[in-house]
Write an enzyme that holds these catalytic residues in place. Structure first.
Site, short mmCIF file in Angstrom:
data_model
loop_
_atom_site.label_atom_id
_atom_site.label_comp_id
_atom_site.label_asym_id
_atom_site.label_seq_id
_atom_site.Cartn_x
_atom_site.Cartn_y
_atom_site.Cartn_z
NE ARG A 191 36.54 45.27 37.06
CZ ARG A 191 37.15 45.28 38.48
NH1 ARG A 191 37.62 44.20 38.92
NH2 ARG A 191 37.83 46.24 38.86
CG HIS A 234 30.40 46.01 42.34
ND1 HIS A 234 30.92 44.85 42.35
CD2 HIS A 234 31.43 47.01 42.75
CE1 HIS A 234 31.99 44.75 42.99
NE2 HIS A 234 32.20 46.06 43.16
CG HIS A 280 32.68 46.82 48.05
ND1 HIS A 280 33.68 47.38 48.14
CD2 HIS A 280 32.63 46.66 46.56
CE1 HIS A 280 34.51 47.36 47.39
NE2 HIS A 280 33.82 46.86 46.10
CG ASP A 291 40.47 45.00 41.91
OD1 ASP A 291 39.69 44.28 42.42
OD2 ASP A 291 40.01 45.86 40.90
CD GLU A 322 34.83 43.46 47.13
OE1 GLU A 322 33.93 43.73 46.22
OE2 GLU A 322 35.72 44.00 46.80
#
Length: 358
Positions: free
Chosen positions: A91, A116, A190, A260, A323
């Protein structure tokens, strides 16, 4: 192209048609096999890892990544399954940042954030591709030129991604990029992993040696702090089930609806460093992920909404992502390592997926 050797004696590459875009561009799949029968399939749309088959403790192969069977599904792919993410993974707050004194704006496609790489990031691009084969590995090199202004980013960026499956049961993903104008870059892969091949991932045992993370605000943008994970739900320094604390009464857990979040690796240089190790007891599969990046995003599929992915249902917590990347929103927060790439410099990054059983 069809490059084949006898199975389980030499690595091999097989190229096949995967589909045709609306613009008439043919998309190919590249099936990479090593001498143990481990198999990775890469397509040149989005430089996507479409399938990854590894053996369990009984020697049975299963696909351990989420994906689709058709190009049409990948052209939508709202969850970025298997994709190469760019120019900027994760982000950017409010879809804007300043580069060398000039403000740039990007599409806001994740609440108030740019996510992304935008509406047509690298996951939606057609890449050139070429197979690379030798006695110890099978690979594919994918290349892309992202023009100046692409998705709002400055500079013409030349990008190369290589997937290499070795006879040591490692999938090595390497990134290389150059630019003709100062830009920002944060590439990652991803892929969504499920070492059982089905069901949820809550019983997977996860080990993360990192003791630090970057907490976020309610918009999931880092606050600028680096905090200890010790004795919190984010503490995986002793392996534990992913599901043990995933619903803890914790502000950060609430913000992400689970995990996350970005972990900061305990290092100062760009050497290859262990990021995480996952173990699934029923299959015996172990996945070890290492990276040259300063950190990684742990995502536990909190927003997977029950869609069909290669004949299985991908619901909440049905897969996890590791990631490797720089800190989200780093272009706006000078406390974090810079993501700028200048003319004459070379962006390099590597992640390694090691497969084993126990």
């Amino acid at each position: 192209m069809a490059i084949n050797q006898e199975q389980n004696t030499q690595p091999s590459i097989t190229r096949a048609q995967f589909g045709v875009t609306a613009n008439g561009e043919e998309i190919s799949s590249y099936t990479l096999k090593n001498n143990k029968g481990t198999e990775a399939v890469v397509i040149n749309f989005g430089a996507i890892l479409q399938s990854l088959k590894t053996a369990d403790k009984s020697g049975q192969l299963a696909d351990i990544v989420l994906g689709y069977d058709s190009l049409a599904e990948y052209q939508k792919n709202p969850h970025y399954l298997g994709a190469t993410i760019g120019r900027f993974g994760n982000r950017i707050a409010n879809g804007r940042c300043t580069i060398e004194g000039q403000e740039y704006t990007f599409a806001v496609n994740n609440g108030p954030n740019h996510l992304h790489g935008g509406l047509e990031g690298f996951d939606k691009k057609v890449w050139s591709a070429e197979g690379v084969l030798n006695e110890s590995s099978a690979g594919v090199i994918l290349k892309l030129t992202s023009p100046d202004g692409d998705q709002g980013y400055p500079g013409t960026l030349d990008v190369k991604v290589e997937y290499k499956l070795t006879n040591d049961d490692e999938l090595i993903i390497s990134y290389h990029a150059t630019t003709d104008k100062t830009t920002i870059i944060n590439l990652t892969n991803h892929s969504y992993f499920n070492l059982k091949g089905e069901g949820d991932i809550l019983s997977h045992q996860l080990y993360i040696p990192s003791t630090q993370m970057t907490p976020v605000n309610s918009a999931q943008i880092p606050t600028g702090e680096i905090c200890s994970v010790l004795d919190t739900p984010f503490d995986f320094t002793n392996a534990k089930e992913i599901g043990r604390d995933i619903d803890a009464d914790n502000e950060q857990i609430h913000y992400g609806s689970g995990y996350d979040h970005n972990y900061v690796l305990n290092k100062s240089a760009d050497e290859l460093t262990l990021a995480a190790e996952a173990y699934e007891p029923s299959s015996g599969r172990v996945l070890t992920i290492s990276t040259t990046e300063p950190g990684f995003q742990l995502y536990t599929g909190n927003f997977l909404d029950g869609f069909e992915a290669k004949s299985r249902i991908a619901g909440k917590n049905s897969a996890f992502c590791i990631e490797p990347q720089h800190v989200p929103d780093a272009p706006n927060q000078s406390v974090f390592k810079s993501t700028e790439l200048k003319p004459g410099d070379v962006y390099r990054s590597e992640m390694r997926l090691k497969f084993s059983v126990k």
